[in-house]
Design an enzyme around this catalytic site. Sequence first.
Site, PDB file in Angstrom:
ATOM      1  N   ASP A   6     -43.724  88.382  57.731  1.00 49.43           N
ATOM      2  CA  ASP A   6     -44.479  87.200  57.307  1.00 49.43           C
ATOM      3  C   ASP A   6     -43.671  86.038  56.750  1.00 49.43           C
ATOM      4  O   ASP A   6     -44.257  85.013  56.435  1.00 49.43           O
ATOM      5  CB  ASP A   6     -45.555  87.610  56.289  1.00 49.43           C
ATOM      6  CG  ASP A   6     -46.834  86.819  56.452  1.00 49.43           C
ATOM      7  OD1 ASP A   6     -46.951  86.082  57.453  1.00 49.43           O
ATOM      8  OD2 ASP A   6     -47.729  86.921  55.592  1.00 49.43           O
ATOM      9  N   HIS A  47     -42.851  85.746  50.089  1.00 50.14           N
ATOM     10  CA  HIS A  47     -42.969  84.657  51.059  1.00 50.14           C
ATOM     11  C   HIS A  47     -44.140  83.718  50.769  1.00 50.14           C
ATOM     12  O   HIS A  47     -44.273  82.692  51.441  1.00 50.14           O
ATOM     13  CB  HIS A  47     -43.080  85.219  52.482  1.00 50.14           C
ATOM     14  CG  HIS A  47     -44.305  86.057  52.695  1.00 50.14           C
ATOM     15  ND1 HIS A  47     -44.269  87.429  52.631  1.00 50.14           N
ATOM     16  CD2 HIS A  47     -45.586  85.729  52.965  1.00 50.14           C
ATOM     17  CE1 HIS A  47     -45.480  87.898  52.857  1.00 50.14           C
ATOM     18  NE2 HIS A  47     -46.305  86.890  53.067  1.00 50.14           N
TER      19      HIS A  47
END
Length: 917
Positions: free
Chosen positions: A24, A312
Amino acid sequence: QMTEGNMWLNETVGVIPKNAWAIDPFGYSPTMAYLLRRMGFENMLIQRTHYELKKELALNKNLEYVWRQSWDSDETTDIFVHMMPFYSYDVPHTCGPEPAVCCQFDFARMPGFVYERCPWGEHPVETDQENVKERALKLLDQYRKKSTLYRTNTLLVPLGDDFRYIGIDEAEAQFRNYQLLFDRINSDPALHAEAQFGTLDDYFRNLRAEADKRNYSRKGEIGSSEIGGFPSLSGDFFTYADRNQDYWSGYYVSRPFFKAVDRVLEETLRGAEMMMVFLLGYCHKIQCERLPSSFAYKLTSARRNLALFQHHDGVTGTAKDHVVVDYGMRMHLALTDLQIFMSKAIEVLLGIHRDKNDQNPANFEPAETRSKFDAQPVHRAIGAREGTVQTVVVFNPLEQTRDEVVMVVVERPDVTVLDSNWTCVRSQVSPELRRDRRREVFTGRHRLYWISSVPALGLQTYYIANGFAGCEKAKPARIRIRSDDSEHRVSCPHPYVCSDVESDTVDIRNDVMTLTFDASHGLLQKIGQRGGGIDVVGEEIAVYSSTGGAYLFKPNGDAESVTRSGGWSVISEGHLVQEFHAYLKTKWDESPVPHTTTRLYNVEGSIQASVVEKEYRVELLGREFDDKEVIARYRTGLDNGRVFYSDLNGFQTSRRETYDKIPLQGNYYPMPSLGFLQGSRGERFSVHTRQSLGAASLKDGWLEVMLDRRLTRDDGRGLGQAVTDNRPINVVFHLTMERNVSSSSSVDSSVSARNPSLFSHLVGARLNYPMHVFVAKSPESISAQPPPRSFSPLAAPSLPCDLHVVNLKVIRPQKLPGEAAGTAIVLWRRHWDSSYGQRGGAEECSTMADVDVNLFETFRGVSVSSVRPTSINLLHDDGDVGILGYSEEFAVGAREGHVVIAPMEIQAYKLQFMPQQ
C-alpha cells in the site's frame, strides 16, 4: 521502524523475517530494497506502481525481477521482487484480470457479513457439490490468465483486503469455500493444476525451487546470480498513478506540519540514543546507570511512536483528522520525554550531577519547547538580570567538530557570552521580530548570536552573563527598514540604530556572497559570489488552484504569482548574522506566506558561511485558501533542460525529467531532503530541506518546491474526507550554488543519478541534525565561577567527513542494567561527486580514503572490548553476515575493529564497552 519491528518479532514469536510485504505505499524507493537486502531479506512483494509501467512489465513477463541499486556493479544489492499486476490488492483484483469474476470468489461478501456486495452485479454464493465444478473451472480460468503475465508455473493469489478477517465466521467462510474449490481442482488430473493455501514464504520457496530447475532467462537480458531466470532492474517507482493519469504527487506535501515534526523527533531520538550509550559507557559510578535504566521504557516507547508514524497513511498526511491528532500527540509525548532525558543526561555527562534518574527534576531545559502537539516551537527567553549568569549547554549530534553560529533569545540586550573557561566570546544581538503583519513588528525580546565550537558527538558549555567586567557586551545589529505603507510606521527598538531604505533593491552580504532583494516585493533576486560571479535566482511565491485531495495533486493550470508591491521589510546586519525579513503583500488581506526570512552567517571558512538560509512562514488557515497549493519557485539561469535531481530517503539521488506527454502533476517528485539543478557546464543550484516536500522543474532553469496545500475535496482513494486541518508552519531551506572544478567543461545531462558534493552532504547533515541547545532553568550569581565543563567522546577531533553515524544506540534498553542490553553503531559512507572538490568548511575534511577508522580506538576514555559485524536490523551476527550481500572484508575487518566500508554502504557493528578506570 524496521529494526524495532524486526527485533520485536524475534523476541516475541522467535521469527526473523526474510520476506517483505508492502502492498500500500504510494510508489517505491530502491532505498527500501537496499535496506531490506542488508537486513537479510531475500524477497519483496510490492503493488502500487504506475499502471502503464505494469502493462509494460507484464508484456515482457518482467513483473518478477531482481532489484539492483544503480551504483552496484557486483550484484551485492540484488533482491528478488514480485510486483502484483492489477489495479488493487483486494480480492476482485488478485485472482485474475476480470474483477467482476474474481469478486464472486470473495466469500466475505455473501449475505450475513458486513462488507459491501460486488459492484459488478454478480455476487458470491456458497460452494456446494452441485456448483463446485462450474465454480472451480471459472476460478481456474482466472488463475490461468493471470499466470500468463509471469514466467514460472508458480502463481501467487492473495486473499484479503483492508480491515478483513475481523471474526472467525469470516475466516471460516473463506476457508470452507476455497477448500472445496481446491479439492475439485486437485482431483482432476486433466486440469494440470494444483491449488493450496500457503504463506508468502511458501510462495517464494516454491518459486525459487522451480527457478533452480528451469532457466526462464530471456535472450539478451541482464540477470542476477541471486536467482536465475529473471531480469535485473534499477530505479524507483515515482510518481505513482493508479488510473486515468491520476498522479499521487499530492501526498508528498499533505500535512507538512507533521512531516516536519517527524524529522525533529527522528533527530532528537538519535541524539538521545547516543547520550544513553555515553552514559553507560563513560560513567564510572553505579549511580550513572539509574538514569538510562529508569528511562528505558520511555525510550522504547519513543522509538515505536516514531515508527508508527512511518505508516503509509501517517507521514504521508493521508489519515483522518482524529488519527492525525493521535499521531501528533504520540510524537509530542515522545519528543517531550526525550528532551527531558537529554536535559538530565547532560548534567551527568558534564559531571554536574551523577545520580540523576527519571524521577529527579532536570536543572536544564531545551531552548526551544512546544506547548502542545500542534504548536510551533517557541524560544524560552533568558532573563539575564544584572549580576547573574545563565548556563547554556550545546550538544553536537554530528561526527565532526562544528564551529557554527548558535542563537538563544534573551529578554535584555546588554549581555556577554563566556565560554567554558570564562573567556570572552564575541557576540551579536538582534531584535526578535513577529512573523505576522501586526503594527508592532518587534517583540521586545532579542536574539543573541555567537560562534560555538562543539566537539563531535559532544557537549560544550557557555554562559550568558550580565555585569561581567572585562568583556565586551553583545554588539547590536544595525537595522534598516523599508515600508511602502504609510499607515504602518515601524518604531526603532532600543538599543538599535535604525535607518530607512529608499531604494527598490536591498543587499545583505558576508565574506562569501552578496544577496540582492526586490525590496518592495520582498523576494530574492540574485546571489553574487565572491570572485565576481553573479547567479540569477529569481524567487517567486505562487499558488495553484486545485481539485485534488490528500493523495492526488490535480492543478487547474499553472501556479499564479501572488506577491504584490507594497510589502515592507526589516534588514538586520551584524558581524555574525545578516537577515532580510520580508512581510509580503498579496491579493489576500491575510497572506498565505505572511513572512519570510533570509539569513547569511559570517563564520570564516565554515560550511555555514556558504549557505543561504531561507525560512518561510506558511499559513493556509482561512477559507479563502480552500483548494489552494502554495509553492516557492526559484528561476535560475541554469540550462538544465528541465532535468533536476532529488534524493530518495536522504540516501541516494534520482534523475527527474519533465515530460510534456504527461500532466504537470506527473512531473512532480518527492524531495525528502534535497533537490538540485545542474547546468551544462556543471553549475549546481541546490535546495536542502529539513522536511519532506514535493518538487518539479517545469521550465528550463526553474526549481519549484511545494510548501503546503489545503483541499476541500476527497479524492476517492480511501481517506473519505477533505484536508483542511492546516497548521502554521516554518519551512526552512538551505540554498547553495556550486561550480564544477574538474577539467571537463561539459556535463552529460542523461546520467540517471548524480551524487551530491561532499559540501552538499555536509550542508544537508547540518540542517537535519542541528545543534541542540539547553539552558539552565535558574540563573546563578556571577561570582560563582564553575570549573570548565565539556564532553568530547571521540579520540580524534572528527570522523572522516564521508562517514556518517546513522545511529549509536543501546540495542535493548529494556534489558538494562546489564550487558544483555548491548550497544550498536550503524555507519554510512557517503558517495560524493569529487568534481566539485571540497569547499566551504569541507576543505580540511579527511575522508575514508585518507583515514583508517578502527572502532577499538574511536572512543576516548572508554575501551571497546569486542566488535562484531551484524545486519542493519541487528539480527544477523558473525557467521550469518554472508547472507547480507556485503563483501568478505566487512566481517574480517570488523573483528579487528577496522571499518572497511565502500561508498554508499550502510554497515552495523555490535560493540562491547568497558569503562577505563
